[in-house]
Design an enzyme around this catalytic site. Sequence first.
Site, PDB file in Angstrom:
ATOM      1  CG  HIS A  68      -1.959   6.229  -6.656  1.00  0.00           C
ATOM      2  ND1 HIS A  68      -2.002   6.698  -5.364  1.00  0.00           N
ATOM      3  CD2 HIS A  68      -1.763   7.326  -7.437  1.00  0.00           C
ATOM      4  CE1 HIS A  68      -1.835   8.020  -5.360  1.00  0.00           C
ATOM      5  NE2 HIS A  68      -1.695   8.412  -6.609  1.00  0.00           N
ATOM      6  CG  ASP A  70       0.269   1.689  -4.772  1.00  0.00           C
ATOM      7  OD1 ASP A  70      -0.323   2.503  -5.496  1.00  0.00           O
ATOM      8  OD2 ASP A  70       0.406   1.853  -3.545  1.00  0.00           O
ATOM      9  CG  ASP A 170      -3.682   3.913  -0.365  1.00  0.00           C
ATOM     10  OD1 ASP A 170      -3.595   3.003   0.475  1.00  0.00           O
ATOM     11  OD2 ASP A 170      -2.904   4.039  -1.321  1.00  0.00           O
ATOM     12  CG  HIS A 392      -1.309   7.269   2.647  1.00  0.00           C
ATOM     13  ND1 HIS A 392      -1.873   6.106   2.198  1.00  0.00           N
ATOM     14  CD2 HIS A 392      -0.469   7.691   1.673  1.00  0.00           C
ATOM     15  CE1 HIS A 392      -1.394   5.823   0.997  1.00  0.00           C
ATOM     16  NE2 HIS A 392      -0.539   6.765   0.655  1.00  0.00           N
TER      17      HIS A 392
END
Length: 675
Positions: A68, A70, A170, A392
């Site tokens: 991802h 981020d 995550d 998550h």
Amino acid sequence: MSDAPTLSITLLGAGQEVGRSCCVLQYRGKTIVCDTGVHPAHSGMASLPFIDELDWSTVDAILITHFHLDHAAALTYITEKGKVYMTHPTKALHKFMMQDFVRMGSSASDALFSPMDMAMSLASIIPVSVHQLITPCPGISFTPYHAGHVLGACMFLIDIAGLKILYTGDYSREEDRHLVKAELPPIRPDVLIVESTFGVHNLEGRAEKELRFTNLVHAIIRRGGHVLLPTFALGRAQELLLILDEYWKKHPDLHNVPIYYASGLARKSMAVYQTYIHTMNSNIRTRFAKRDNPFVFKYISNLPQPRGWEKKIAEGPPCVVLASPGFMQSGPSRELFELWCPDSRNGLIITGYSIEGTPAREIMTEPEEFESMKGGMIPRKISVAEISFSAHVDYQQNSEYIEAVKAQHVSRYKERDEDVKIHTPRNLETLNLSFRGERVAKAIGTLADRQPRANDVLSGLLVSKDFSYTLLHPRDLKDFAGLSTCVLTQRQKIVLGVRWSLVKWHLEGMFGSVEEGIDQEGVPTMRVMGAVDVKQTGEHELTLEWDSSASNDMLADSTLALITGIDKSPASVKLTSQPHTHSKGDSHAHPHADCPDPVTRVRRLAWFLEAHFGPEVELHMPDDEAREEPEQGEDEEHEPSLLVRLDEATAQINLVSLTVASSSEALRKRVEAVP
């Protein structure tokens, strides 16, 4: 500083925020960086972590948990990076994500890097497998474990000089349709660095969530509307496709309603997912083994994207569109939203976590109007719902995982009788954690031939290498450590204006008899206690020579101190004030030299012991009756002896055999060392 047992944790991003994850770990001179992401709510330099706060040339390894943006997009911007590690699926998908990221930002004035920069960055990435032990440099090792979340996502169990840190990134503890849930490493870490995206919120169960999602999609279709599902091209999109394809299969009335996957990465990403089937859960692997590829969808098609395709879809019959990006800041998802926004029949379902500051987060407040990308205001009549399939952990799952890991440092979290500390640092706020760990030395080679018993004393060379300790015999040093031993011979020259015979007299007085002879070079030599040679190398010059060791060095110091004081000694003056010789038959033999008289020897031994242990030295003589009729086994008890008392311990010295007996092992060894 490199030996200080303090772990420094500095967040260059994601500290009390969601986005631009970047965590710096520093311990015993080693530096590891976990994740290097950008903030989706910002662009250009503002989206980067605070990378200027770290000297990147000192970084030993960069670990990327998943693909991802981020968590991985800032990697290309960092030019002075060390070794970069990520799993094989993550590297494959990271390439596609970065190509799309560069393409979307190439026209912007604040683009962070070029396609060439990205290609060079990809070439430096080292792919690893889950459960593979990696040692990037001496003193550092890590093992990836499944984290759930998305394909290829992993958590890293990091070992820096014996300190164990679990960095989750995550992660998800819920097994979905295609991914395994996050693993619990078999080793208890000292520190757990864990995500807390949902904070103290608990999410609804998976079955209820899927039912509510499919019912809502079906309801929007029945009222003649279009369903928009903003999602990222990779990750949760594949999970939603599996859910929708299965639901459409069970409902024939929906077979004529198309489901579109609007992403330029759709075809490429599906190829990666089919390649790494073996990393998914048993459900997917079983279907694939039966030649039923779960990622070949029957009711879902990739949407071709010629110019103006959005209007054609908007004006067409009801359909479901999964469009990227998930935060709706630009691209197909934003364009479709602006076209469908004024129609109340249409529906928007937010299926993932929306970061603060993104359009998706703003739309969830259901404003009456929304600003378009062109600058005008658009009335919002489209229905908005949030059903989070974000992989998550929620509060319940996170707290249970923290309990199961049992790390020393996580938070102010109390589990049974054990206090676990919680820390929530802000960006650039360095957290220092001190540890008092055990240092374990492994005995190898000759020392490991015999199983040690309780209270055994092992002696050898302690070798420290890469923060590990090894105990071995000196003769094994070369074989096991690649090192060699040597003997250091020391020499000390002394200018002394006295005769050789006077030196010998003083040495005999201090050390008893000395060995006198000639060395290989024909130099007169006296050897003191078999260790220190005193050589007459000149008319007024003596040379002390010995092999260096702790005991030999002390003996040499004593010999040197004695010799340098000979010319000032009153005994030397007395002996040299009349003609005589210092030969063995000399009438002026040293009073402390070896004496054949037993009584004199015992008296001198008693004086010597008193000098070491004080006046508590007694002479015990057997009585006549005991000498005449000794019982069997009691011979030694009826022999003359000296009794030494020190504090509460007693040692008995047999004057016939000169053996020492004592209930105190320490005192026995001290007394044995005196004569």
